[in-house]
Design a protein around this motif. Sequence first.
Motif, PDB file in Angstrom:
ATOM      1  N   PRO A 157       1.071  -1.243  -0.140  1.00 23.39           N
ATOM      2  CA  PRO A 157      -0.225  -0.295  -0.533  1.00 23.39           C
ATOM      3  C   PRO A 157       0.825   1.606  -0.005  1.00 23.39           C
ATOM      4  CG  PRO A 157      -1.228  -1.842   1.175  1.00 23.39           C
ATOM      5  CD  PRO A 157      -0.051  -2.259   1.532  1.00 23.39           C
ATOM      6  N   GLY A 158       0.608   2.066  -0.690  1.00 22.61           N
ATOM      7  CA  GLY A 158       1.397   3.193  -1.007  1.00 22.61           C
ATOM      8  C   GLY A 158       2.568   3.412  -1.446  1.00 22.61           C
ATOM      9  N   ASP A 159       3.116   2.604  -2.063  1.00 22.34           N
ATOM     10  CA  ASP A 159       4.770   2.147  -2.455  1.00 22.34           C
ATOM     11  C   ASP A 159       4.591   1.455  -3.852  1.00 22.34           C
ATOM     12  OD1 ASP A 159       7.537   1.419  -2.541  1.00 22.34           O
ATOM     13  OD2 ASP A 159       7.306   0.679  -0.669  1.00 22.34           O
ATOM     14  N   VAL A 160       4.668   2.407  -5.037  1.00 25.14           N
ATOM     15  CA  VAL A 160       4.864   1.302  -6.209  1.00 25.14           C
ATOM     16  C   VAL A 160       6.584   1.502  -6.904  1.00 25.14           C
ATOM     17  CG1 VAL A 160       4.426   3.881  -7.109  1.00 25.14           C
ATOM     18  CG2 VAL A 160       4.435   1.487  -8.390  1.00 25.14           C
ATOM     19  N   ASP A 161       6.725   0.595  -7.720  1.00 31.34           N
ATOM     20  CA  ASP A 161       8.279   1.021  -8.488  1.00 31.34           C
ATOM     21  C   ASP A 161       7.778   0.476 -10.177  1.00 31.34           C
ATOM     22  OD1 ASP A 161      10.692   0.573  -8.813  1.00 31.34           O
ATOM     23  OD2 ASP A 161      11.106  -1.400  -8.075  1.00 31.34           O
ATOM     24  N   PHE A 162       8.588   1.436 -10.414  1.00 26.91           N
ATOM     25  CA  PHE A 162       8.130   1.568 -11.975  1.00 26.91           C
ATOM     26  C   PHE A 162       9.431   0.968 -12.715  1.00 26.91           C
ATOM     27  CE2 PHE A 162       6.339   6.128 -11.817  1.00 26.91           C
ATOM     28  CZ  PHE A 162       5.199   5.728 -11.334  1.00 26.91           C
ATOM     29  N   MET A 163       9.279   0.245 -13.045  1.00 29.10           N
ATOM     30  CA  MET A 163      10.249  -0.901 -14.158  1.00 29.10           C
ATOM     31  C   MET A 163      10.444  -0.210 -15.106  1.00 29.10           C
ATOM     32  SD  MET A 163      10.257  -2.741 -11.688  1.00 29.10           S
ATOM     33  CE  MET A 163      11.588  -4.180 -11.987  1.00 29.10           C
ATOM     34  N   GLY A 164      12.120  -0.387 -15.540  1.00 30.17           N
ATOM     35  CA  GLY A 164      12.781   0.456 -16.731  1.00 30.17           C
ATOM     36  C   GLY A 164      13.047   1.318 -16.437  1.00 30.17           C
ATOM     37  N   PRO A 165      14.038   2.605 -17.208  1.00 28.08           N
ATOM     38  CA  PRO A 165      13.975   3.327 -17.293  1.00 28.08           C
ATOM     39  C   PRO A 165      12.625   4.370 -17.810  1.00 28.08           C
ATOM     40  CG  PRO A 165      15.306   2.510 -19.625  1.00 28.08           C
ATOM     41  CD  PRO A 165      14.758   1.579 -18.391  1.00 28.08           C
ATOM     42  N   SER A 166      13.477   5.806 -17.697  1.00 28.22           N
ATOM     43  CA  SER A 166      12.817   7.054 -17.905  1.00 28.22           C
ATOM     44  C   SER A 166      11.712   6.919 -18.988  1.00 28.22           C
ATOM     45  CB  SER A 166      12.930   8.321 -17.336  1.00 28.22           C
ATOM     46  OG  SER A 166      11.316   9.569 -18.407  1.00 28.22           O
ATOM     47  N   GLY A 167      10.859   6.560 -19.770  1.00 25.63           N
ATOM     48  CA  GLY A 167      10.029   5.905 -21.296  1.00 25.63           C
ATOM     49  C   GLY A 167      10.029   5.091 -21.579  1.00 25.63           C
ATOM     50  N   ALA A 168      10.752   3.641 -21.128  1.00 29.31           N
ATOM     51  CA  ALA A 168      10.391   2.233 -21.152  1.00 29.31           C
ATOM     52  C   ALA A 168       8.604   2.356 -21.410  1.00 29.31           C
ATOM     53  CB  ALA A 168      11.634   1.212 -19.864  1.00 29.31           C
ATOM     54  N   GLY A 169       8.890   1.204 -22.136  1.00 34.64           N
ATOM     55  CA  GLY A 169       7.183   0.503 -22.034  1.00 34.64           C
ATOM     56  C   GLY A 169       7.424   0.921 -23.220  1.00 34.64           C
ATOM     57  N   SER A 170       5.118   0.402 -23.841  1.00 31.61           N
ATOM     58  CA  SER A 170       4.450   1.457 -24.944  1.00 31.61           C
ATOM     59  C   SER A 170       3.643   0.906 -24.348  1.00 31.61           C
ATOM     60  CB  SER A 170       5.265   0.769 -26.243  1.00 31.61           C
ATOM     61  OG  SER A 170       5.196  -0.761 -26.167  1.00 31.61           O
ATOM     62  N   MET A 171       2.040   1.419 -25.718  1.00 29.26           N
ATOM     63  CA  MET A 171       0.836   0.695 -24.998  1.00 29.26           C
ATOM     64  C   MET A 171       0.661   1.147 -26.052  1.00 29.26           C
ATOM     65  SD  MET A 171      -0.745   3.862 -23.350  1.00 29.26           S
ATOM     66  CE  MET A 171      -2.543   2.913 -23.979  1.00 29.26           C
ATOM     67  N   LYS A 172      -0.613   0.300 -26.714  1.00 34.68           N
ATOM     68  CA  LYS A 172      -1.662   0.772 -28.038  1.00 34.68           C
ATOM     69  C   LYS A 172      -3.187   1.213 -27.760  1.00 34.68           C
ATOM     70  CE  LYS A 172       0.596  -2.572 -31.558  1.00 34.68           C
ATOM     71  NZ  LYS A 172       2.201  -2.848 -30.952  1.00 34.68           N
ATOM     72  N   LEU A 173      -3.510   2.251 -28.085  1.00 34.30           N
ATOM     73  CA  LEU A 173      -5.148   2.789 -27.946  1.00 34.30           C
ATOM     74  C   LEU A 173      -5.888   1.993 -28.991  1.00 34.30           C
ATOM     75  CD1 LEU A 173      -3.613   6.307 -26.410  1.00 34.30           C
ATOM     76  CD2 LEU A 173      -4.860   4.258 -25.462  1.00 34.30           C
ATOM     77  N   VAL A 174      -6.813   1.705 -29.151  1.00 33.79           N
ATOM     78  CA  VAL A 174      -7.660   1.350 -29.430  1.00 33.79           C
ATOM     79  C   VAL A 174      -9.325   1.854 -29.340  1.00 33.79           C
ATOM     80  CG1 VAL A 174      -8.064  -1.170 -28.787  1.00 33.79           C
ATOM     81  CG2 VAL A 174      -8.336  -0.408 -31.377  1.00 33.79           C
ATOM     82  N   ASN A 175      -9.503   2.692 -30.122  1.00 36.39           N
ATOM     83  CA  ASN A 175     -11.304   2.688 -29.996  1.00 36.39           C
ATOM     84  C   ASN A 175     -12.310   1.894 -29.920  1.00 36.39           C
ATOM     85  OD1 ASN A 175     -10.010   5.127 -31.333  1.00 36.39           O
ATOM     86  ND2 ASN A 175     -11.530   5.673 -30.478  1.00 36.39           N
ATOM     87  N   GLN A 176     -13.091   0.555 -29.130  1.00 38.67           N
ATOM     88  CA  GLN A 176     -14.263   0.241 -29.526  1.00 38.67           C
ATOM     89  C   GLN A 176     -14.884   0.199 -30.667  1.00 38.67           C
ATOM     90  OE1 GLN A 176     -16.994  -0.370 -26.117  1.00 38.67           O
ATOM     91  NE2 GLN A 176     -18.013  -2.200 -26.824  1.00 38.67           N
TER      92      GLN A 176
END
Length: 324
Positions: free
Chosen positions: A136-155
Motif C-alpha cells: 500500500p502506497g509504495d510502487v516501483d516503476f520498472m525500466g528507465p524513463s520512457g520505457a515501455g509502450s502501449m496501443k490505444l484502440v476505439n471500440q
Amino acid sequence: MKYAVLGAGAMGLRYGVLLQEAGFSVDFVDIWDKQIEAVTKQNGVFVSRDGENKHLIPINISSPEDYSGDPDVWIVFVKQMQLENALKRAGHLFTKKQYVVAPMNGMGHIEKLDQYFAEDKVISGTAMIATVLNGPGDVDFMGPSGAGSMKLVNQNETPDEMTQQIADDFTKANLNPEITTNFQGTLMAKVILNSVCNTLCTMFGIKMGEFIQAPTTEALSKQLINEAFDVCERAGITLLNTREQEWKAIQVASTKGMPLHYPSMYQDMSKHRPTEVDYINGYIYELGLKNHYEATTHDYLRNLVHLAEFTSDFDPETLVAKVE
C-alpha cells in the motif's frame, strides 16, 4: 484535460503519476481501503524506479463514495474479477460526455464498461509497461524513463479528435501510445502474449528474462500461440501479428522490454491474491469452445494455475486450505 484513475494499483499509479508529472490534473479513485489509508496517511505515494531513488509524490486519492470530481477521461486499471464491483461503486460518477481508457490485462472488461459508457467513448488497448506494487502506497516503476509502450484502440474502431488528444497527452507522459483500428485483434494479441509469459513465469516463479533462456521455452510458447491463433481464426478475429511475429514479440518483451520483471499474475500469486488466469488462458479456451475448438493446453495451464493458487494457501499442519 482532467483525468481520473479508477484502480490505484501498480499500473494505475504509473499512468496517473506520469500524467500528473507531465502537467495534467489527475485524481485517483480506489476500492482498496488499505491503499487509500496508506496514501492519505503519508500524504502521497512512494515511487521508486528499479528499486532505487524512492521518493514521495503527493496525489489525491478517494474511495468512489467520497470522490466528487468530474474528469474528462477515466483511466481504468482494475483486476478483471474486481471490475464489476468497482464500476458499480463508481457508477454515480460517470457522465455521458466522459471517455474511458482501459488498457487492462485479459478479456471481459469491455462488456462491463459498455454498461456505463457509450460505445463511441470506450477506448481499450494494451500496455507493455512493467510496474510492481510493493505494498500500500509504495510502487516501483520498472525500466528507465520512457520505457515501455502501449496501443490505444476505439471500440468502434474509429479514432476521433478526443482519441488523438488522449494519445498526445499520453505521449507527453512518456507512455509511448500507438493508435490502432483493429479492436479485437489488438486486444487478443496482448492476451496471447500474457497467456504465455504471465502464466508460465507464474507457474515457475521466474522473471521474464529467465523464462526466455530455457531450452523448452520456444516449444512451449509456440504450442500456446498456435492454439490461440487457431481459436482466433475460427472466431473470425484478425490478429495484428502472425504466429511467428507473436513469438518474436515474446522474445523482445522478455529480453529487451521487461527482462527483470515478474509478471502481474506472479505478483498476485506471491501475495496470495486470485489471479486473472480465467480472463487470459481461460478466455482463449472458452472462446474456442464457442467456435467448436478445444484449446486444451490453455485449459490445462489454467487449471494448473488454480491448483497453484490452492496450494499456496494450504496449511500443511491442518491439511486445510486457508479461507480469507
